[in-house]
Design a protein around this motif. Structure first.
Motif, short mmCIF file in Angstrom:
data_model
loop_
_atom_site.label_atom_id
_atom_site.label_comp_id
_atom_site.label_asym_id
_atom_site.label_seq_id
_atom_site.Cartn_x
_atom_site.Cartn_y
_atom_site.Cartn_z
N LYS A 259 47.69 35.06 41.81
CA LYS A 259 48.50 35.84 42.76
C LYS A 259 49.57 36.67 42.07
CE LYS A 259 47.81 32.63 46.61
NZ LYS A 259 48.46 31.63 47.51
N THR A 260 49.91 36.32 40.83
CA THR A 260 50.95 37.06 40.10
C THR A 260 50.37 38.20 39.28
OG1 THR A 260 50.87 35.73 38.06
CG2 THR A 260 52.21 34.88 39.88
N LEU A 261 49.05 38.32 39.21
CA LEU A 261 48.41 39.27 38.30
C LEU A 261 47.91 40.51 39.04
CD1 LEU A 261 46.47 36.67 36.15
CD2 LEU A 261 48.51 37.96 35.49
N PRO A 262 47.92 41.68 38.40
CA PRO A 262 47.56 42.93 39.08
C PRO A 262 46.18 42.92 39.72
CG PRO A 262 48.62 43.41 36.99
CD PRO A 262 48.43 41.93 37.03
N MET A 263 45.18 42.34 39.07
CA MET A 263 43.83 42.35 39.60
C MET A 263 43.52 41.13 40.47
SD MET A 263 42.96 45.19 38.33
CE MET A 263 43.70 46.24 37.07
N GLY A 264 44.54 40.28 40.66
CA GLY A 264 44.36 39.12 41.52
C GLY A 264 43.52 38.02 40.93
N ASP B 34 43.24 43.55 28.79
CA ASP B 34 44.26 42.90 29.60
C ASP B 34 44.52 43.76 30.84
OD1 ASP B 34 46.20 41.11 30.40
OD2 ASP B 34 47.62 41.61 28.83
N GLN B 35 45.13 43.16 31.84
CA GLN B 35 45.45 43.89 33.07
C GLN B 35 46.92 44.28 33.14
OE1 GLN B 35 45.00 41.10 36.57
NE2 GLN B 35 44.39 39.68 34.96
N ASN B 36 47.69 43.89 32.16
CA ASN B 36 49.05 44.37 32.02
C ASN B 36 49.09 45.43 30.94
OD1 ASN B 36 50.49 42.66 33.92
ND2 ASN B 36 49.95 40.96 32.56
N ASP C 150 58.53 47.83 34.97
CA ASP C 150 58.78 48.06 36.40
C ASP C 150 60.28 48.13 36.66
OD1 ASP C 150 56.06 48.00 37.16
OD2 ASP C 150 56.09 45.80 37.06
#
Length: 253
Positions: free
Chosen positions: A209-214, A245-247, A253
């Protein structure tokens, strides 16, 4: 044609996690796969499943690492591709890391890959053959969390080694690349979360839930990318340490 048809692929740390996923993906793409690791109860059935071989090896021991390469050559006559997937992720900060813990990280995450690469490249040069190597690194090598100090030190070294070796052997047609992988769902990560972060059975769902791609990174997705880098389909690419990676590194931000 499959991507790794008629290739012999050695996967260190290939008995579980990302290594096992790479072994399965390479076999699906036509490779003869040799997996190494310390746990025969995992390695033997995996090798049987893939129609390849399991060689017991501890990458932190240089003699053991070298012997695993020789065992693969003795059995199949050559090694065309190497994947350094063995890794140690135990925790330590700059202030609480002992010399023993630091040495363990260097031994598994840097020294082992160094001497496996050395042994494989020597065989390739002896035969005058092209080859490919992929090192599983980590996005943490670019900085990482404070509790990963010895891990980051070793993985940053592996990233530098990847570029150095690729430069040194580019005219030998030996391509060497690395993957800076992000947070990935593996058996080893589950054990690490439970051992060092008091995680329970729901940690994956909360993390997702904390990651961009879920979702956490998936080992089989990484494996497909590794197979691409090992194969001729990745062309002339060498000396690249690619973010998987998704970050976005450097993004704020």
């Amino acid at each position: 044609m499959t991507l790794l048809s008629d290739r012999v692929v050695l996967v260190s740390g290939g008995t579980q996690g990302v290594g096992a996923a790479v072994a399965r993906a390479a076999a699906r793409e036509g490779a003869t796969v040799v997996v190494t690791g310390r746990r025969a109860e995992l390695g033997d059935p995996l090798a049987a499943e893939l129609g390849g071989a399991y060689v017991p090896a501890d990458v932190s021991d240089v003699a053991s690492a070298r012997a695993s390469v020789q065992a693969a050559i003795d059995r199949y006559g050559r090694i065309d591709c190497l994947v350094n997937a063995a890794g140690l992720t135990s925790r330590g900060t700059l202030l609480d890391t002992t010399p023993e813990l630091f040495d363990q990280h260097i031994a598994v995450n840097l020294r082992g890959p160094f001497f496996l690469m050395q042994a494989v490249v020597r065989d390739l040069l002896r035969r005058g053959a092209p080859g490919t190597i992929v090192n599983i690194i980590s996005s943490s090598e670019l900085g990482g969390q404070p509790f990963l100090a010895p891990y980051v030190a070793a993985k940053a070294g592996l990233a530098g080694l990847t570029r150095n070796a690729a430069h040194a052997h580019r005219f030998d047609r030996i391509r060497i690349n690395g993957l800076d992988i992000g947070w990935t769902d593996t058996e080893g990560e589950d054990a690490t979360q439970r051992a060092f972060h008091a995680a329970d059975d729901g940690w994956r769902e909360r993390a997702a839930k904390t990651l961009p791609m879920g979702k956490l990174g998936q080992a089989d997705e990484i494996a497909d990318f590794v197979v691409f880098l090992l194969s001729p389909r990745s062309g002339v690419v060498t000396g690249s340490v690619l973010d998987w990676d998704q970050n976005v590194q450097g993004g704020l931000d």
